[in-house]
Design a protein around this motif. Structure first.
Motif, short mmCIF file in Angstrom:
data_model
loop_
_atom_site.label_atom_id
_atom_site.label_comp_id
_atom_site.label_asym_id
_atom_site.label_seq_id
_atom_site.Cartn_x
_atom_site.Cartn_y
_atom_site.Cartn_z
N ASP A 97 -6.84 4.66 -11.38
CA ASP A 97 -6.96 3.28 -10.93
C ASP A 97 -6.23 3.05 -9.61
OD1 ASP A 97 -8.48 2.72 -13.14
OD2 ASP A 97 -6.77 2.02 -14.34
N ARG A 98 -5.04 3.62 -9.51
CA ARG A 98 -4.24 3.42 -8.30
C ARG A 98 -4.90 4.08 -7.09
NH1 ARG A 98 1.03 1.67 -8.62
NH2 ARG A 98 1.02 2.28 -10.80
N PHE A 99 -5.44 5.28 -7.28
CA PHE A 99 -6.11 5.98 -6.18
C PHE A 99 -7.30 5.16 -5.69
CE2 PHE A 99 -9.72 8.61 -4.93
CZ PHE A 99 -9.19 9.27 -3.83
N LEU A 100 -8.12 4.68 -6.63
CA LEU A 100 -9.29 3.89 -6.26
C LEU A 100 -8.88 2.60 -5.56
CD1 LEU A 100 -12.37 3.67 -6.40
CD2 LEU A 100 -12.09 2.50 -8.61
N ALA A 136 0.83 -1.21 0.00
CA ALA A 136 0.00 0.00 0.00
C ALA A 136 0.86 1.26 0.00
CB ALA A 136 -0.92 -0.01 1.22
N THR A 137 1.97 1.25 0.73
CA THR A 137 2.86 2.41 0.78
C THR A 137 3.45 2.69 -0.60
OG1 THR A 137 3.39 1.94 3.10
CG2 THR A 137 4.90 3.39 1.89
N TYR A 138 3.81 1.64 -1.32
CA TYR A 138 4.34 1.83 -2.67
C TYR A 138 3.33 2.51 -3.56
CZ TYR A 138 6.15 0.75 -7.30
OH TYR A 138 6.60 0.85 -8.60
N GLN A 139 2.07 2.13 -3.42
CA GLN A 139 1.02 2.75 -4.24
C GLN A 139 0.89 4.24 -3.93
OE1 GLN A 139 -0.12 0.70 -6.58
NE2 GLN A 139 1.07 -0.90 -5.56
N LEU A 172 -12.42 28.45 -5.39
CA LEU A 172 -11.97 27.52 -6.42
C LEU A 172 -13.18 26.72 -6.89
CD1 LEU A 172 -8.78 26.24 -4.56
CD2 LEU A 172 -8.86 28.01 -6.31
N SER A 173 -13.86 27.18 -7.88
CA SER A 173 -15.10 26.55 -8.32
C SER A 173 -14.84 25.11 -8.74
CB SER A 173 -15.72 27.33 -9.48
OG SER A 173 -14.83 27.39 -10.57
N ASP A 174 -15.74 24.25 -8.31
CA ASP A 174 -15.71 22.81 -8.65
C ASP A 174 -14.47 22.09 -8.13
OD1 ASP A 174 -18.12 23.05 -10.01
OD2 ASP A 174 -17.09 23.66 -11.86
N PHE A 175 -13.77 22.70 -7.17
CA PHE A 175 -12.58 22.03 -6.62
C PHE A 175 -13.02 20.85 -5.75
CE2 PHE A 175 -9.96 21.37 -2.86
CZ PHE A 175 -8.76 21.00 -3.45
N SER A 176 -12.32 19.73 -5.87
CA SER A 176 -12.55 18.56 -5.02
C SER A 176 -11.23 17.83 -4.83
CB SER A 176 -13.57 17.62 -5.64
OG SER A 176 -13.63 16.40 -4.90
N PRO A 177 -10.84 17.50 -3.60
CA PRO A 177 -9.61 16.73 -3.39
C PRO A 177 -9.65 15.38 -4.12
CG PRO A 177 -10.36 17.67 -1.32
CD PRO A 177 -11.45 17.92 -2.33
N THR A 178 -10.84 14.78 -4.22
CA THR A 178 -10.94 13.50 -4.91
C THR A 178 -10.52 13.63 -6.36
OG1 THR A 178 -12.75 12.83 -3.45
CG2 THR A 178 -12.48 11.60 -5.50
N THR A 179 -10.95 14.72 -7.00
CA THR A 179 -10.57 14.94 -8.40
C THR A 179 -9.07 15.06 -8.55
OG1 THR A 179 -12.67 16.06 -8.80
CG2 THR A 179 -10.90 16.45 -10.39
N TYR A 180 -8.44 15.80 -7.63
CA TYR A 180 -6.98 15.97 -7.70
C TYR A 180 -6.27 14.63 -7.57
CZ TYR A 180 -2.24 16.92 -6.16
OH TYR A 180 -0.87 16.91 -6.04
N TRP A 181 -6.66 13.84 -6.57
CA TRP A 181 -5.96 12.58 -6.35
C TRP A 181 -6.21 11.59 -7.48
CZ3 TRP A 181 -2.05 12.78 -3.45
CH2 TRP A 181 -2.02 13.58 -2.30
N ARG A 182 -7.40 11.60 -8.04
CA ARG A 182 -7.68 10.69 -9.15
C ARG A 182 -6.92 11.10 -10.41
NH1 ARG A 182 -13.47 8.40 -10.24
NH2 ARG A 182 -12.06 6.99 -11.33
N GLU A 183 -6.64 12.40 -10.55
CA GLU A 183 -5.87 12.84 -11.71
C GLU A 183 -4.45 12.30 -11.69
OE1 GLU A 183 -6.17 17.02 -11.54
OE2 GLU A 183 -8.10 17.12 -12.61
N GLN A 184 -3.92 12.00 -10.51
CA GLN A 184 -2.55 11.49 -10.42
C GLN A 184 -2.47 10.08 -11.02
OE1 GLN A 184 -0.58 14.02 -9.35
NE2 GLN A 184 -2.62 14.98 -9.15
#
Length: 634
Positions: A452-455, A62-65, A437-449
């Motif tokens: 599949d890995r974030f999920l 998990a840490t590697y991910q 910051l309109s439409d800002f979401s931390p989930t969106t940021y992390w998923r952009e990285q």
């Protein structure tokens, strides 16, 4: 006399003293005695390798991910902090998971007995005398003696009552309660008859609190009793279980302590019944797991455990801790330290979760749990001074670390959430001049990285966190008696879902209060020593407002700030915000009896001990009701 004694006309106030030397132990000197015991289960090296190896491997994966998500152009300070926090918290979660998995396998495979402690075997015939010690501090005397009488009668039913003596060891400071204790005890002696070996002692000086209360008894009377068992004021145990524990101690010379798994009973409020259900359904898979890999180096929880007197006297005299307050002074959470010292002295310690007939009561409300938790917080953080002690077994140090870590997880979870929010806000360009910051979401940021890995990391982490509950539910459903005792599979499933939702709503409050408690302890604030409420968890609205009004205001401010930045951010933070904003109504609801009884009538949050209570619980309730009627105004 150094204490006040209660007596009837036909019986001595206290038995003749049989002094036993109990030297104070040194944490700076000592060597561990004994590497393996006759009662050590087979394959302990492989058991521990499996648990710790699996935890390390899963944490590494998990840490590697997470590192892959953060690596980008290199990690900055915030990203490094998030990675470190994730490692510690995931390791905490995954160790609980692999331990629960081991316990689940043991339960469904029916491999449960240890030390010959099985209800299917005939009761052993005892050859020695056992002392049952009930320390008390400002507790309700009538409630206490009702439980004691129920246990006395349960022992009489075994035909081996003559092998047990009861001691009520009072540290009560309230003069009115002291007088009530003496009156209640005299009445108990009259009910039990002149031959009953039931004794009362009130210390004038309650030095070292509960640990000092017990050690005072050991030094004065311990020589007459090969073993003793400690009961909390809310403890109940059946006569059969007491006889079996004493017999196991007689039959295994290498064992110093046998810890049972007390079942929480008598819950009436919604909170108490929720905790009672959770302990009954989820608790066994955890307890069986830790017993499996702890082996003969098990821990001690301070009550409902049989202890070899000679071993305790030789090894468990507690020193005063050095340093600064509140870490210095009397050892508060003494049980973990006593277990570590017993193991250092060359004695085996076993947990036997399969042995039924051991009960206790839980706090009636979240408020009462947090008050008790604050005292445990100080005691567990004190263990930082015990960790370096010479000669401790590494599993004993592990117990101490787990106790300390339990309280640091709350502020670490808080920091992880804040850092996990700060990183995407920083990258989105949040500043004093740009707070929208309109439409800002931390989930969106992390998923952009890496979507599949974030999920994968999120699902994996939540799976580890919730799996012990699911395993407890499955083990319950596959056990016919347990399934029926919990109201059936469907009601057990509804109870699991409801408990999970309520626990999630209370989690922000618990996290905040525990974090504040850690800060107070580190700042030198003492927790004090107050008696506990047992039945009524309700508080007037003014007290709730004083205790939780600030949290509600904090939740409103957090919601307003998040919404001003982005509605999507407010939705992302809603689980925490909701728990804070609704803290007062949540505590009011869960502290009340009416919701708990409404669910009880529908057999939600039921347990086998509630639907078909054992005789000792029924008798204790009858005696308490009778005493209440006797003292009711005409």
């Amino acid at each position: 006399m150094s204490e006040i004694e209660a007596a009837s006309d036909a019986a001595p106030a206290l038995p003749a003293e049989a002094p036993l030397d109990m030297p104070v132990q040194s944490l700076r000197a000592g060597r561990m005695q004994g590497r393996r015991f006759p009662t050590t289960p087979g394959g302990m090296f492989w058991r521990r390798l499996a648990i710790i190896g699996a935890a390390v491997l899963l944490t590494f994966v998990a840490t590697y991910q997470i590192w892959w998500l953060l690596r980008g152009d290199g990690t900055d300070v915030l990203e490094t902090a998030l990675l470190v926090l994730f490692v510690f918290l995931f390791a905490w979660i995954v160790q609980a998971f692999v331990g629960a998995l081991a316990g689940f396998v043991l339960i469904v495979s029916k491999r449960r007995a240890r030390l010959g402690l099985s209800a299917k075997l005939p009761l052993p015939r005892l050859a020695s005398r056992t002392a049952l010690l009930m320390p008390t501090y400002n507790e309700d005397p009538e409630r206490l003696v009702a439980g004691l009488q129920a246990m006395h009668e349960s022992l009489a039913a075994t035909g081996q009552q003559d092998h047990f003596d009861f001691f009520v060891l009072s540290d009560t400071r309230n003069p009115g309660i002291q007088q009530a204790e003496r009156s209640a005890f005299d009445a108990l002696r009259r009910r039990l008859g002149p031959g009953a070996r039931v004794f009362y002692r009130l210390r004038e000086n309650n030095h070292e609190r509960k640990a000092g209360n017990i050690s005072d008894w050991v030094r004065r009377w311990g020589g007459a009793y090969p073993q003793f068992l400690i009961l909390d004021a809310d403890s109940l145990m059946t006569g059969d279980t007491l006889v079996r524990l004493a017999g196991a101690m007689e039959g295994h010379d290498d064992v110093a302590l046998i810890q049972t798994l007390p079942v929480i009973v008598n819950g009436n409020t919604l909170f108490a019944r929720m905790q009672q259900f959770a302990g009954r359904v989820y608790g066994p898979v955890i307890a069986y797991g830790v017993a499996w890999w702890h082996g003969a180096e098990s821990n001690y929880w301070g009550h409902n455990a049989m202890i070899r007197t000679r071993a305790f006297a030789q090894c468990a005299g507690l020193p005063e801790l050095r340093g600064v307050k509140p870490f210095a002074g009397t050892v508060l959470s003494h049980d973990f330290v006593e277990a570590a010292l017993l193991r250092r002295g060359g004695w085996a310690l076993h947990m036997v979760p399969s042995l039924a007939g051991s009960y206790e009561e839980g706090p009636p409300s979240l408020t009462d749990m947090l008050v008790r938790d604050r005292r445990w917080c100080q005691g567990n953080l004190q263990h930082g001074a015990v960790l370096p002690a010479r000669g401790l077994h590494w599993v004993s140090r592990w117990h101490l670390l787990i106790g300390i870590g339990h309280y640091f997880t709350a502020p670490m979870w808080a920091m992880l959430m804040l850092v996990g929010l700060a990183i995407p806000l920083h990258h989105a360009g949040l500043s004093w001049g740009n707070v929208e910051l309109s439409d800002f979401s931390p989930t969106t940021y992390w998923r952009e990285q890496d979507p599949d890995r974030f999920l994968w990391v999120f699902v994996f982490t939540m799976g580890m966190l919730l799996a012990p509950k699911l395993m407890g539910f499955i083990a319950t459903v596959f056990d016919r008696d347990m399934r029926r005792g919990c109201g059936g599979a469907w009601r057990t499933f509804v109870g699991m879902l409801l408990e999970t939702v309520l626990a999630a709503l209370m989690a922000p409050v618990t996290m905040y209060v525990q974090s504040r408690g850690v800060a107070e302890v580190l700042a030198g604030k003492d927790s004090g020593w107050e008696s506990q409420r047992r039945d009524d968890g309700s508080l007037p609205f003014s007290s709730l407002l004083r205790s939780y009004g600030g949290l509600s205001l904090l939740g409103v401010l957090a919601a307003a700030m998040a919404w001003s930045i982005s509605p999507a951010l407010a939705w992302w933070m809603s689980p925490v915000i909701l728990g804070l904003v609704l803290s007062i109504p949540i505590v009011m609801l869960t502290s009340a009896r009416a919701p708990g009884q409404w669910l009880r009538r529908r057999r939600i949050f039921c347990t086998p001990e509630e639907l078909a209570p054992p005789a000792v619980l029924v008798r204790a309730s009858e005696l308490r009701a009778a005493r209440a009627d006797d003292h009711a105004p005409a």
